[in-house]
Design an enzyme around this catalytic site. Structure first.
Site, mmCIF file in Angstrom:
data_model
loop_
_atom_site.group_PDB
_atom_site.id
_atom_site.type_symbol
_atom_site.label_atom_id
_atom_site.label_comp_id
_atom_site.label_asym_id
_atom_site.label_seq_id
_atom_site.Cartn_x
_atom_site.Cartn_y
_atom_site.Cartn_z
ATOM 1 N N TYR A 40 0.845 -1.207 0.000
ATOM 2 C CA TYR A 40 0.000 0.000 0.000
ATOM 3 C C TYR A 40 0.871 1.245 0.000
ATOM 4 O O TYR A 40 2.001 1.222 0.490
ATOM 5 C CB TYR A 40 -0.916 0.010 1.228
ATOM 6 C CG TYR A 40 -1.902 -1.130 1.238
ATOM 7 C CD1 TYR A 40 -2.872 -1.243 0.233
ATOM 8 C CD2 TYR A 40 -1.858 -2.103 2.227
ATOM 9 C CE1 TYR A 40 -3.773 -2.290 0.234
ATOM 10 C CE2 TYR A 40 -2.764 -3.154 2.234
ATOM 11 C CZ TYR A 40 -3.718 -3.246 1.236
ATOM 12 O OH TYR A 40 -4.607 -4.273 1.227
ATOM 13 N N GLY A 44 2.836 1.689 7.738
ATOM 14 C CA GLY A 44 2.218 1.510 9.053
ATOM 15 C C GLY A 44 1.382 0.250 9.164
ATOM 16 O O GLY A 44 0.998 -0.147 10.265
ATOM 17 N N GLY A 185 -17.657 -11.824 18.828
ATOM 18 C CA GLY A 185 -17.627 -11.087 20.086
ATOM 19 C C GLY A 185 -16.231 -10.969 20.651
ATOM 20 O O GLY A 185 -16.030 -10.927 21.857
ATOM 21 N N GLY A 186 -15.235 -10.920 19.767
ATOM 22 C CA GLY A 186 -13.856 -10.722 20.215
ATOM 23 C C GLY A 186 -13.546 -9.238 20.319
ATOM 24 O O GLY A 186 -14.435 -8.381 20.223
ATOM 25 N N ILE A 187 -12.258 -8.951 20.488
ATOM 26 C CA ILE A 187 -11.846 -7.565 20.712
ATOM 27 C C ILE A 187 -12.260 -6.661 19.556
ATOM 28 O O ILE A 187 -12.866 -5.605 19.760
ATOM 29 C CB ILE A 187 -10.315 -7.502 20.932
ATOM 30 C CG1 ILE A 187 -9.941 -8.195 22.247
ATOM 31 C CG2 ILE A 187 -9.843 -6.060 20.948
ATOM 32 C CD1 ILE A 187 -8.464 -8.242 22.541
ATOM 33 N N ALA A 272 -16.422 -9.787 12.024
ATOM 34 C CA ALA A 272 -15.175 -9.624 12.792
ATOM 35 C C ALA A 272 -14.873 -10.950 13.479
ATOM 36 O O ALA A 272 -14.991 -11.086 14.688
ATOM 37 C CB ALA A 272 -15.320 -8.492 13.808
ATOM 38 N N ARG A 275 -8.531 -13.047 12.385
ATOM 39 C CA ARG A 275 -7.639 -12.720 11.284
ATOM 40 C C ARG A 275 -6.855 -13.956 10.869
ATOM 41 O O ARG A 275 -6.594 -14.845 11.671
ATOM 42 C CB ARG A 275 -6.694 -11.581 11.687
ATOM 43 C CG ARG A 275 -7.438 -10.323 12.113
ATOM 44 C CD ARG A 275 -6.493 -9.138 12.296
ATOM 45 N NE ARG A 275 -5.825 -8.764 11.059
ATOM 46 C CZ ARG A 275 -6.361 -8.005 10.120
ATOM 47 N NH1 ARG A 275 -7.575 -7.521 10.252
ATOM 48 N NH2 ARG A 275 -5.678 -7.706 9.028
ATOM 49 N N ASP A 315 2.184 -11.001 12.880
ATOM 50 C CA ASP A 315 0.987 -11.841 12.739
ATOM 51 C C ASP A 315 1.256 -13.101 11.931
ATOM 52 O O ASP A 315 0.647 -14.139 12.173
ATOM 53 C CB ASP A 315 -0.131 -11.058 12.014
ATOM 54 C CG ASP A 315 -0.683 -9.923 12.854
ATOM 55 O OD1 ASP A 315 -0.183 -9.722 13.972
ATOM 56 O OD2 ASP A 315 -1.604 -9.238 12.383
ATOM 57 N N HIS A 447 -1.825 8.791 45.079
ATOM 58 C CA HIS A 447 -3.225 8.805 45.517
ATOM 59 C C HIS A 447 -3.841 10.150 45.188
ATOM 60 O O HIS A 447 -3.213 11.168 45.408
ATOM 61 C CB HIS A 447 -3.297 8.554 47.025
ATOM 62 C CG HIS A 447 -4.693 8.634 47.554
ATOM 63 N ND1 HIS A 447 -5.592 7.599 47.407
ATOM 64 C CD2 HIS A 447 -5.353 9.640 48.199
ATOM 65 C CE1 HIS A 447 -6.753 7.960 47.958
ATOM 66 N NE2 HIS A 447 -6.633 9.194 48.434
#
Lengths: 474, 439
Positions: A40, A44, A185-187, A272, A275, A315, A447
């Site tokens: 691309y 990044g 229902g993942g991240i 989703a 991957r 990955d 604190h």
């Protein structure tokens, strides 16, 4: 073909995501002549362009709107004071953030004299790549780092319809659907659900497994799940999507599973479901590099593939598919190639879901420890007892620490609540340093702060806690 | 598409003989298919293919001399890949000639030669079958050390788990790694473990007749290891001598007869123990040890004499403590007790500890002399063989005398040859006239 140019380099890095650019820059800093190939035009990788960064920009902006609403409900201002989000403005700002970071990487490459080639890389032999971009070039290399990442996975039998999108489509922010189904229902799914819910979509989440954020301890997920049950249209666990049928009114989705709901029509469906590594997309066989069936390129802890001078990071090598893991591996690959005795020996890699409330965890989960029959103890400190959480108007959540009873050392931790992703870093450091609960409990924390909850969870384990009243004291 | 395959970098050779051409026109070749065998004065090596496809032209023949960049053959790669090249789905079958080598204790520094040719003896190794997630991957270490210390140790090639920690809660510090390396560097080379000894030849004994294999007993294994260590560590010399024990034997017989009435026996051995204990007081070098650095000699102010005892399971060496202060009969009783315990396998651990000198007596069996092995860290051992009556020239005539052969092995690092001879001579004199002991 005879007219094509042939380039030569000591090191070529394929893929300019966090793993790739880290490898390239580190190698250049160590004196290697380095080229970086990216298909691309913008550098990044997924993280910067269609992943971590744009999603966090959207989550931040929409999160502020949610917080304003929440405080309005406390009577601090009119509940109607919720900011009206200008979709074009939000998109422009998000794109600006992405562009700025991408430009920064370009600049860093230039300063290091790392040549960036734009095009898709394909191995033609053990020492040669073909790069197909505007022109086709040949590149001979001595070493290669494969950092070609992963692609969004999909589910079988989906029709071709523009209303079915993946995370990239969701981040493009073209419009705000009235009803949106998130498959997975993942991240990734839950982060996009959070954004679109804040933008006004009615959200339904369907997950094949029996919990949201699979792999994370159930107690950490519970506050999120309770909140989503209240605010989302539907959360369906242990449920699959059998079919999506496009109609002019919307996408009719049919579910299957014991608790599956009746079919329903959605304006958009976000897929989703994880991957897949890109190992099969580079003709690695021509270089003799082993790729397994799933598409991963196996590496050793020096990031070497089965071919000595070809390395892989990120990955494409293994789970977890996280930018910070890729960057660490990229650094190791560059250092090993430069002749240093580097190796990936990090004990833990933290994970964060930037949902509301946020969830972060690191090291051994309580579930994993129990399934291994380890002798552990768990200390928990609830945000409801934190002065800082109260002053922020958000007491949802807790910090928990898992220790090994034999050594008293911290082996894992999980946090759910505001800024969990920031707080978890301290516990990652504690594990790498071999700290035990006592070390953390005796470290003075500021604190009032949410970081205090880390020390106080450790104090619970030590039996020295004063901010809670617990039976076990020392 | 036609491509030419060239000879890769093969080291500092300009002209290497082609001794074999392994492909011919029309062959389908895969990546890593051997193309040529080259022979230099150092090694024979195969040149593997860097491409997959069909060979359309071979550009070298046997007898040619080639170097880096020399064209080998032309390959049509259009018909290539899928069939010939290793498929990604079968990583284990990928002919990974250049397999991953063990951790880069010496990582290949850039630049390295492209496609290193494989030696003909090269063993192909298949790639790991599945990707490890980081949680499954072997963690660098479970030792209690921070990431920076682990990195530091790796740079020095130190297995961090072996480093003794000095930090709080058993934490390994950078200083500990440094101290560990220093200590290892300071170790004398001989003590550093493997001496690079050649392995014994492996022989298939069954080829020549029937064989039976039996595991060694625990005592045998232990003493074998100790004896081998002693053999390697001490610098041994054996001094032979004889003692005239004609009179001592007459005296012993009388004592033995008396003792028999009380149900005990008196052999020659307790007398030898007594004589040695006395000699050790006069020759303290024989009652010493080298300290482990080899820089100092340690003189023991006690005399504990080990006596080798033959048991059904093998050799053991119980110790007579404070032998110099004990009488012969007392020593005889103690020896009888220790030996009985050893033969019955009922010895106490204490029985074997603290010896300062060893006596090995084969007198009951026979032999004229032997060369015993010093029991390191002791520095000397006395071997006693069977006493025989010999003609000894006594001034004007040969007379029959009962002579006891003595074999004294000592560690030459601590004891000079003259001293060794003096000790043996003194012992011989004492045994020749035990009255010396009361002087």
């Amino acid at each position: 073909m005879s007219t094509q140019t042939t380039l030569d380099t000591q090191l070529v890095v394929i893929g300019a995501g966090p793993g790739g650019y880290t490898a390239a820059f580190r190698a250049a800093d160590l004196g290697l002549n380095t080229m970086l190939v990216e298909r691309y035009p913008s550098l990044g990788g997924v993280c910067l362009n269609v992943g971590c960064i744009p999603s966090k920009a959207l989550l931040h902006a929409t999160g502020i709107a949610d917080e304003v609403s929440a405080l309005g409900e406390l009577g601090i201002w009119e509940p109607s004071a919720r900011p009206q989000i200008n979709l074009d403005g939000l998109r422009t700002w998000k794109d600006g953030v992405v562009k700025r970071l991408g430009g920064g990487i370009q600049q860093l490459a230039k300063q290091r004299k790392v040549t960036v080639l734009t095009g898709a890389a394909r191995f033609v032999s053990r020492n040669e790549l073909e790069i197909v971009g505007e022109t086709t070039q040949r590149l001979r290399f001595k070493h290669a780092v494969v950092a070609a990442g992963s692609s969004a996975a999909t589910i079988p039998n989906l029709p071709d319809d523009p209303r079915i999108i993946d995370s990239t489509g969701a981040l493009a922010l073209t419009d705000v659907p009235k009803r949106m189904l998130v498959i997975g229902g993942g991240i990734i799914g839950l982060e996009m659900a959070t954004v679109y819910h804040a933008l006004g979509s009615a959200i339904t989440v369907v997950e094949m497994l029996d919990s949201l954020v699979p792999g994370c301890d159930a107690d950490l997920v519970r506050p999120l799940q309770q909140r989503l049950r209240k605010t989302y249209e539907g959360i369906y666990l242990s449920t699959r999507v059998r079919e999506v049928r496009p109609t002019p009114e919307g996408l009719e989705v049919f579910f299957e599973g014991d608790k599956a709901p009746a079919s329903a029509v959605y304006d958009k469906v976000l897929v989703a479901v994880g991957r897949r590594p890109n190992g099969h997309k580079l003709n690695l066989a021509a270089a003799g590099v082993a790729v397994n069936e799933a598409g991963y390129v196996p590496v050793d802890r020096f990031q070497r593939t089965n071919i000595d001078h070809i390395y892989a990071v990120g990955d494409i090598t293994s789970q977890p598919m996280l930018a910070h893991k890729a960057a660490a591996e990229g650094r190791v690959a560059a250092e090993v190639i430069a002749g240093q005795r580097s190796a990936l020996d990090a004990l833990v890699i933290p994970s964060v879901a930037y949902t509301t409330p946020e969830i972060a965890w690191v090291g051994l989960s309580e579930t994993a420890a129990k399934s291994k029959d380890m002798d552990i103890r768990v200390g928990k400190f609830p945000f409801v007892a934190s002065g800082r959480a109260l002053t922020m108007g958000n007491t949802d959540g807790f910090t928990k620490i898992v220790i090994d009873n034999a050594t008293q050392r911290i082996v894992g931790a999980g946090i759910v609540g505001s800024h969990a992703g920031e707080l978890i870093a301290e516990l990652a450091l504690a594990i790498e340093l071999g700290a035990d609960a006592e070390d953390v409990a005796l470290t003075i924390h500021p604190h009032p702060s949410l970081s205090e909850s880390v020390a106080l969870a450790a104090a619970v384990l030590e039996g020295t806690i004063t901010d809670l009243y617990l039976p076990r004291r020392k | 598409m036609k491509e030419t395959i060239h000879v890769p970098n093969i080291g500092d050779f300009e002209a290497v003989d082609v001794i074999e051409v392994l492909v011919s026109v029309g062959d389908e070749i895969a990546l890593d298919t051997p193309l040529l065998t080259l022979e230099s004065d150092k090694a024979a090596l195969e040149v593997p293919s860097t491409l997959a496809g069909k060979v359309v032209e071979v550009l070298v023949k046997v007898g040619d001399q080639v170097g880096e960049g020399h064209a080998i053959c032309v390959v049509d790669v259009a018909a290539e890949t899928a069939s010939a090249a290793p498929t990604p789905d079968a990583p284990a079958a990928a002919p990974a000639a250049a397999a991953p080598t063990p951790p880069p204790s010496a990582p290949v520094a850039a630049p390295m030669p492209p496609t290193p040719p494989t030696l003909t003896t090269g063993v192909p190794v298949s790639a790991p079958a599945k990707p490890l997630t980081r949680d499954e991957a072997p963690a660098g270490t479970t030792a209690h050390a921070s990431p920076a210390v682990r990195q530091f140790a790796r740079e020095l090639g130190v297995e961090v788990a072996l480093v003794p920690p000095s930090g709080p809660k058993g934490r390994i510090l950078k200083e500990d790694v440094q101290a560990y390396v220093k200590k290892r560097m300071a170790q004398p080379e001989a003590a550093a473990g493997s001496l690079g000894l050649p392995a014994a030849p492996s022989v298939d004994f069954a080829k020549f007749g029937e064989v039976v294999s039996r595991p060694l007993s625990r005592i045998r294994l232990k003493s074998a290891a100790n004896l081998h260590r002693n053999w390697l560590l001490a610098t041994m010399v054996t001094q032979f001598d004889e003692a005239d024990i004609t009179e001592l034997e007459a005296f012993r017989k009388v004592q033995d007869n008396l003792a028999k009435q009380q149900g005990r026996r008196v052999s020659i051995l307790p007398f030898v123990v007594k004589a040695v204990a006395h000699a050790l007081r006069l020759f303290p070098d024989f009652n010493s040890s080298l300290d482990e650095t080899g820089q100092a000699q340690i003189f023991k102010q006690y005399i504990n004499i080990g006596v080798a005892v033959d048991t059904p399971n093998g050799l053991v060496v119980p110790v007579v403590r404070g032998a110099d202060a004990k009488g012969v009969l007392e020593i005889a009783d103690e020896l009888a007790l220790l030996s009985a315990r050893a033969r019955e396998g009922k010895s106490l651990l204490d029985d074997f500890q603290g010896g300062t000198f060893t006596i090995s007596s084969l007198g009951g069996i026979g032999g004229t002399a032997f060369t015993p092995i010093v029991n390191v860290p002791e520095v000397a051992i006395l071997g006693v063989s069977r006493a025989v009556t010999k003609p000894v020239f006594a001034g004007d005539a040969f007379v029959p005398r009962l002579m006891l052969p003595l074999s004294l092995t000592y560690d030459h690092r601590v004891i000079d040859g003259a001293l060794g001879a003096r000790f043996a001579a003194h012992l011989s004199k004492t045994l020749g006239d035990m009255r010396q002991l009361i002087l």
